[in-house]
Scaffold this motif. Structure first.
Motif, PDB file in Angstrom:
ATOM      1  N   PRO A   1     -17.736   0.285   1.531  1.00  0.00           N
ATOM      2  CA  PRO A   1     -17.442  -0.407   2.801  1.00  0.00           C
ATOM      3  C   PRO A   1     -16.498  -1.587   2.587  1.00  0.00           C
ATOM      4  O   PRO A   1     -16.701  -2.387   1.666  1.00  0.00           O
ATOM      5  CB  PRO A   1     -18.824  -0.868   3.277  1.00  0.00           C
ATOM      6  CG  PRO A   1     -19.798  -0.006   2.557  1.00  0.00           C
ATOM      7  CD  PRO A   1     -19.171   0.325   1.234  1.00  0.00           C
ATOM      8  N   ILE A   2     -15.491  -1.681   3.422  1.00  0.00           N
ATOM      9  CA  ILE A   2     -14.512  -2.764   3.284  1.00  0.00           C
ATOM     10  C   ILE A   2     -15.153  -4.132   3.499  1.00  0.00           C
ATOM     11  O   ILE A   2     -14.715  -5.131   2.923  1.00  0.00           O
ATOM     12  CB  ILE A   2     -13.338  -2.540   4.267  1.00  0.00           C
ATOM     13  CG1 ILE A   2     -12.224  -3.563   4.029  1.00  0.00           C
ATOM     14  CG2 ILE A   2     -13.827  -2.609   5.703  1.00  0.00           C
ATOM     15  CD1 ILE A   2     -11.618  -3.505   2.657  1.00  0.00           C
TER      16      ILE A   2
ATOM     17  N   LYS B   1       1.428   6.537   9.647  1.00  0.00           N
ATOM     18  CA  LYS B   1       0.837   6.129  10.929  1.00  0.00           C
ATOM     19  C   LYS B   1      -0.640   5.799  10.768  1.00  0.00           C
ATOM     20  O   LYS B   1      -1.152   4.867  11.398  1.00  0.00           O
ATOM     21  CB  LYS B   1       1.037   7.242  11.971  1.00  0.00           C
ATOM     22  CG  LYS B   1       2.469   7.342  12.465  1.00  0.00           C
ATOM     23  CD  LYS B   1       2.597   8.241  13.678  1.00  0.00           C
ATOM     24  CE  LYS B   1       2.488   9.695  13.302  1.00  0.00           C
ATOM     25  NZ  LYS B   1       2.768  10.579  14.474  1.00  0.00           N
ATOM     26  N   VAL B   2      -1.325   6.558   9.937  1.00  0.00           N
ATOM     27  CA  VAL B   2      -2.728   6.248   9.641  1.00  0.00           C
ATOM     28  C   VAL B   2      -2.820   4.978   8.812  1.00  0.00           C
ATOM     29  O   VAL B   2      -3.663   4.106   9.053  1.00  0.00           O
ATOM     30  CB  VAL B   2      -3.400   7.424   8.903  1.00  0.00           C
ATOM     31  CG1 VAL B   2      -4.838   7.088   8.559  1.00  0.00           C
ATOM     32  CG2 VAL B   2      -3.327   8.691   9.738  1.00  0.00           C
ATOM     33  N   ALA B   3      -1.916   4.850   7.834  1.00  0.00           N
ATOM     34  CA  ALA B   3      -1.975   3.726   6.910  1.00  0.00           C
ATOM     35  C   ALA B   3      -1.705   2.390   7.603  1.00  0.00           C
ATOM     36  O   ALA B   3      -2.355   1.385   7.288  1.00  0.00           O
ATOM     37  CB  ALA B   3      -0.971   3.938   5.774  1.00  0.00           C
ATOM     38  N   ILE B   4      -0.770   2.354   8.524  1.00  0.00           N
ATOM     39  CA  ILE B   4      -0.437   1.068   9.132  1.00  0.00           C
ATOM     40  C   ILE B   4      -1.545   0.601  10.071  1.00  0.00           C
ATOM     41  O   ILE B   4      -1.807  -0.598  10.195  1.00  0.00           O
ATOM     42  CB  ILE B   4       0.929   1.148   9.868  1.00  0.00           C
ATOM     43  CG1 ILE B   4       1.478  -0.267  10.056  1.00  0.00           C
ATOM     44  CG2 ILE B   4       0.815   1.878  11.211  1.00  0.00           C
ATOM     45  CD1 ILE B   4       2.940  -0.306  10.421  1.00  0.00           C
ATOM     46  N   ALA B   5      -2.245   1.548  10.701  1.00  0.00           N
ATOM     47  CA  ALA B   5      -3.407   1.162  11.515  1.00  0.00           C
ATOM     48  C   ALA B   5      -4.528   0.652  10.615  1.00  0.00           C
ATOM     49  O   ALA B   5      -5.189  -0.351  10.931  1.00  0.00           O
ATOM     50  CB  ALA B   5      -3.882   2.355  12.337  1.00  0.00           C
ATOM     51  N   ALA B   6      -4.747   1.320   9.482  1.00  0.00           N
ATOM     52  CA  ALA B   6      -5.762   0.863   8.531  1.00  0.00           C
ATOM     53  C   ALA B   6      -5.393  -0.489   7.951  1.00  0.00           C
ATOM     54  O   ALA B   6      -6.269  -1.335   7.688  1.00  0.00           O
ATOM     55  CB  ALA B   6      -5.929   1.893   7.419  1.00  0.00           C
ATOM     56  N   SER B   7      -4.110  -0.720   7.742  1.00  0.00           N
ATOM     57  CA  SER B   7      -3.654  -1.994   7.202  1.00  0.00           C
ATOM     58  C   SER B   7      -3.961  -3.144   8.167  1.00  0.00           C
ATOM     59  O   SER B   7      -4.361  -4.236   7.737  1.00  0.00           O
ATOM     60  CB  SER B   7      -2.152  -1.931   6.925  1.00  0.00           C
ATOM     61  OG  SER B   7      -1.687  -3.133   6.354  1.00  0.00           O
ATOM     62  N   LEU B   8      -3.796  -2.904   9.468  1.00  0.00           N
ATOM     63  CA  LEU B   8      -4.125  -3.925  10.459  1.00  0.00           C
ATOM     64  C   LEU B   8      -5.621  -4.240  10.434  1.00  0.00           C
ATOM     65  O   LEU B   8      -6.023  -5.409  10.495  1.00  0.00           O
ATOM     66  CB  LEU B   8      -3.703  -3.459  11.849  1.00  0.00           C
ATOM     67  CG  LEU B   8      -4.049  -4.393  13.016  1.00  0.00           C
ATOM     68  CD1 LEU B   8      -3.332  -5.735  12.869  1.00  0.00           C
ATOM     69  CD2 LEU B   8      -3.693  -3.755  14.350  1.00  0.00           C
TER      70      LEU B   8
ATOM     71  N   GLY C   1       0.812  -1.212   0.000  1.00  0.00           N
ATOM     72  CA  GLY C   1       0.000   0.000   0.000  1.00  0.00           C
ATOM     73  C   GLY C   1       0.843   1.257   0.000  1.00  0.00           C
ATOM     74  O   GLY C   1       0.509   2.251  -0.673  1.00  0.00           O
ATOM     75  N   THR C   2       1.949   1.241   0.758  1.00  0.00           N
ATOM     76  CA  THR C   2       2.836   2.402   0.800  1.00  0.00           C
ATOM     77  C   THR C   2       3.480   2.640  -0.563  1.00  0.00           C
ATOM     78  O   THR C   2       3.525   3.776  -1.054  1.00  0.00           O
ATOM     79  CB  THR C   2       3.918   2.211   1.873  1.00  0.00           C
ATOM     80  OG1 THR C   2       3.298   2.048   3.163  1.00  0.00           O
ATOM     81  CG2 THR C   2       4.861   3.399   1.925  1.00  0.00           C
ATOM     82  N   ALA C   3       3.984   1.567  -1.167  1.00  0.00           N
ATOM     83  CA  ALA C   3       4.606   1.695  -2.489  1.00  0.00           C
ATOM     84  C   ALA C   3       3.593   2.199  -3.523  1.00  0.00           C
ATOM     85  O   ALA C   3       3.901   3.091  -4.336  1.00  0.00           O
ATOM     86  CB  ALA C   3       5.183   0.348  -2.922  1.00  0.00           C
ATOM     87  N   LEU C   4       2.381   1.651  -3.478  1.00  0.00           N
ATOM     88  CA  LEU C   4       1.344   2.083  -4.420  1.00  0.00           C
ATOM     89  C   LEU C   4       0.955   3.534  -4.178  1.00  0.00           C
ATOM     90  O   LEU C   4       0.792   4.312  -5.123  1.00  0.00           O
ATOM     91  CB  LEU C   4       0.122   1.177  -4.285  1.00  0.00           C
ATOM     92  CG  LEU C   4      -1.086   1.503  -5.173  1.00  0.00           C
ATOM     93  CD1 LEU C   4      -0.696   1.396  -6.645  1.00  0.00           C
ATOM     94  CD2 LEU C   4      -2.252   0.576  -4.847  1.00  0.00           C
TER      95      LEU C   4
ATOM     96  N   THR D   1      -3.799  -3.583   1.633  1.00  0.00           N
ATOM     97  CA  THR D   1      -3.310  -2.621   0.647  1.00  0.00           C
ATOM     98  C   THR D   1      -4.411  -1.646   0.254  1.00  0.00           C
ATOM     99  O   THR D   1      -4.181  -0.433   0.123  1.00  0.00           O
ATOM    100  CB  THR D   1      -2.792  -3.358  -0.595  1.00  0.00           C
ATOM    101  OG1 THR D   1      -1.740  -4.247  -0.213  1.00  0.00           O
ATOM    102  CG2 THR D   1      -2.276  -2.372  -1.639  1.00  0.00           C
ATOM    103  N   TYR D   2      -5.612  -2.176   0.069  1.00  0.00           N
ATOM    104  CA  TYR D   2      -6.750  -1.343  -0.335  1.00  0.00           C
ATOM    105  C   TYR D   2      -7.023  -0.234   0.680  1.00  0.00           C
ATOM    106  O   TYR D   2      -7.372   0.894   0.316  1.00  0.00           O
ATOM    107  CB  TYR D   2      -7.979  -2.235  -0.492  1.00  0.00           C
ATOM    108  CG  TYR D   2      -9.268  -1.488  -0.757  1.00  0.00           C
ATOM    109  CD1 TYR D   2      -9.564  -0.999  -2.023  1.00  0.00           C
ATOM    110  CD2 TYR D   2     -10.187  -1.271   0.268  1.00  0.00           C
ATOM    111  CE1 TYR D   2     -10.744  -0.300  -2.264  1.00  0.00           C
ATOM    112  CE2 TYR D   2     -11.360  -0.581   0.036  1.00  0.00           C
ATOM    113  CZ  TYR D   2     -11.641  -0.099  -1.232  1.00  0.00           C
ATOM    114  OH  TYR D   2     -12.801   0.586  -1.454  1.00  0.00           O
ATOM    115  N   LEU D   3      -6.857  -0.546   1.966  1.00  0.00           N
ATOM    116  CA  LEU D   3      -7.116   0.451   2.998  1.00  0.00           C
ATOM    117  C   LEU D   3      -5.928   1.369   3.257  1.00  0.00           C
ATOM    118  O   LEU D   3      -6.104   2.517   3.667  1.00  0.00           O
ATOM    119  CB  LEU D   3      -7.507  -0.243   4.308  1.00  0.00           C
ATOM    120  CG  LEU D   3      -8.890  -0.891   4.369  1.00  0.00           C
ATOM    121  CD1 LEU D   3      -9.122  -1.496   5.746  1.00  0.00           C
ATOM    122  CD2 LEU D   3      -9.987   0.117   4.060  1.00  0.00           C
ATOM    123  N   SER D   4      -4.713   0.872   3.030  1.00  0.00           N
ATOM    124  CA  SER D   4      -3.533   1.634   3.446  1.00  0.00           C
ATOM    125  C   SER D   4      -2.978   2.560   2.370  1.00  0.00           C
ATOM    126  O   SER D   4      -2.270   3.520   2.692  1.00  0.00           O
ATOM    127  CB  SER D   4      -2.425   0.679   3.902  1.00  0.00           C
ATOM    128  OG  SER D   4      -2.021  -0.180   2.849  1.00  0.00           O
TER     129      SER D   4
END
Length: 295
Positions: free
Chosen positions: A140-141, A222-229, A108-111, A168-171
């Motif tokens: 909705p996920i 920081k937002v992305a890694i929480a969303a990834s979890l 997700g970060t790379a994308l 990846t979709y969320l992050s």
């Protein structure tokens, strides 16, 4: 920050909020467990004092709302009294979810970075791609996850990758939006100065835009890694997974083991805190190496 300042500015506020949460939690546990306990005592013809009734509502084997000490006991039992690789261990289940989280977060970060660079340098992408990226996050996920799982299963892709793709979709979204803002943050005078020296777009990107975007990058991460979890846990739900935090939530809901459900949620929260803290520490280190002032 001095030790006294750390206690006053960090520990006291956090501790106070934690105490308030615990008090509210105990009150809610009593209020939600009391009706069942009254009905149970009436059917078994048991008479209790007020204190005995209160203690009974806090020690039910399958409570509607488990008390904090019941969840803490479950966490202790399933983390420190069993081997970490045991399928009963919350450490084992957390690791299964963490592996999908980290893979999805990396993709997700790379994308997100690639999309941001494209949007900043190609005006057509800014007008065409960015609105679709924003629209994608309104779906909705819980509706997207089963579709991804089913489609990938149809072509023989199972296991870690489907969950990572949901992560990846969320992050990717917070990284993409944060990096777009960061890459556009350099002052116009600095951009003009670079162009005066005949800097190419690649030199502008590498020497000016990327360094200026670093604070935005770590904030969005920081937002992305929480969303990834969250994505990894949600990805375990439609698969009927036998391992992972999502599987613990499913098993707890199937067998009305609310204590296990709350323990799994707390375990997931601890993993999230560790991941966000790691990204925050890494961001502070990178910013310090780049000469940024630390708050």
């Amino acid at each position: 920050m001095s030790e006294r300042g750390f206690i006053q500015d960090r520990l006291v506020p956090v501790g106070s909020i934690l105490m308030v949460i615990l008090v509210i939690w105990y009150i809610a546990a009593y209020a939600m467990n009391a009706p069942f306990q009254r009905d149970f005592d009436r059917r078994t013809d048991v008479t209790r004092t007020g204190t005995e009734f209160l203690l009974a509502t806090m020690s039910q084997p399958k409570p509607t709302m488990p008390a904090p000490h019941q969840v803490a006991e479950n966490l202790w039992k399933n983390t420190l009294t069993v081997k970490p690789w045991s399928k009963r261990s919350l450490v084992y289940h957390s690791w299964i979810t963490l592996s999908a989280t980290l893979l999805g977060f990396a993709m997700g970060t790379a994308l997100g970075v690639a999309i941001a660079i494209g949007i900043v340098h190609i005006p057509a992408l800014d007008r065409s791609l960015l609105p679709w990226i924003i629209t994608s996050q309104t779906i909705p996920i819980l509706a997207v996850a089963p579709m991804i799982i089913v489609l990938l299963s149809a072509i023989g892709v199972t296991g870690l990758l489907p969950k990572a793709l949901i992560s990846t979709y969320l992050s990717f979204f917070p990284v993409a939006v944060g990096m777009v803002k960061g890459l556009r943050s350099p002052d116009i005078l600095h951009l003009d100065l670079m162009r005066t020296y005949s800097a190419t777009k690649l030199q502008l990107l590498w020497k000016l835009r990327i360094p200026a975007s670093v604070p935005f990058f770590f904030t969005s991460m920081k937002v992305a890694i929480a969303a990834s979890l969250i994505g990894a846990i949600v990805g375990e739900l439609p698969t009927g997974a036998v391992a992972g935090i999502g599987s613990k939530l499913l098993a707890g809901s199937y067998y009305s083991q609310t204590i296990d459900i709350f323990a799994a949620l707390i375990a997931g929260s601890i993993v999230a805190i560790m991941l966000v803290s790691f990204v925050d520490i890494l961001g502070r280190f990178v910013n310090a190496r780049m000469g940024a002032k630390q708050s």
